[in-house]
Design an enzyme around this catalytic site. Sequence first.
Site, PDB file in Angstrom:
ATOM      1  N   HIS A  54     -19.225   6.094  24.506  1.00  0.00           N
ATOM      2  CA  HIS A  54     -19.992   7.210  23.953  1.00  0.00           C
ATOM      3  C   HIS A  54     -20.890   6.655  22.852  1.00  0.00           C
ATOM      4  CE1 HIS A  54     -17.219  10.799  25.148  1.00  0.00           C
ATOM      5  NE2 HIS A  54     -17.226   9.870  26.086  1.00  0.00           N
ATOM      6  N   GLU A  56     -21.439   7.647  19.896  1.00  0.00           N
ATOM      7  CA  GLU A  56     -20.800   7.629  18.578  1.00  0.00           C
ATOM      8  C   GLU A  56     -19.853   6.436  18.421  1.00  0.00           C
ATOM      9  OE1 GLU A  56     -20.987  12.084  19.821  1.00  0.00           O
ATOM     10  OE2 GLU A  56     -20.795  10.136  20.801  1.00  0.00           O
ATOM     11  N   CYS A  84     -17.391  14.845  20.565  1.00  0.00           N
ATOM     12  CA  CYS A  84     -16.151  15.254  21.230  1.00  0.00           C
ATOM     13  C   CYS A  84     -14.968  14.880  20.326  1.00  0.00           C
ATOM     14  CB  CYS A  84     -16.030  14.569  22.597  1.00  0.00           C
ATOM     15  SG  CYS A  84     -15.732  12.788  22.512  1.00  0.00           S
ATOM     16  N   CYS A  87     -14.692  11.072  19.659  1.00  0.00           N
ATOM     17  CA  CYS A  87     -15.717  10.553  18.758  1.00  0.00           C
ATOM     18  C   CYS A  87     -15.520  11.059  17.333  1.00  0.00           C
ATOM     19  CB  CYS A  87     -17.093  10.913  19.279  1.00  0.00           C
ATOM     20  SG  CYS A  87     -17.476  10.051  20.837  1.00  0.00           S
TER      21      CYS A  87
END
Length: 141
Positions: A54, A56, A84, A87
């Site tokens: 991801h 992040e 999410c 993250c």
Amino acid sequence: MGVFVTDYMQLAIKMAKKASRRGEVPIGAVIVCNGKVIAKAHNMRERSQNALAHAEVLVIGKACRKLGSWRLDNCDMYVTLEPCAMCMGAATNARIRNVYFGAKTTTDLNHTLATCYIPNDECSRMLKDFFREARTTDQSR
């Protein structure tokens, strides 16, 4: 929040567009420390076939390498989508000061899993001993 916030979010948007051009979900992230961009990243799950890729998580890893520390307590993260749970957990663990996001998540998790606690004294004892020793060592310095 001044003009810099807008600039940082625009850089995150630029990273999200880069992700989109590469067939990734268009999410970009930037980490700023003391007014300076120290890391930027975009989603790379499809390209890397890695569930952890991801934007992040990737940007946090880059910032940690840049600063030579896992503690990013003087840093802020700008991301195009509300992080999410994974993250946000990574941002919390890294001690990031603030997380700014440009769009709210509107969907529920698309997968659920079962968890089960299996009590084990050795697991608990090992962690307690480790942190007891770490506190003792820190106090003796």
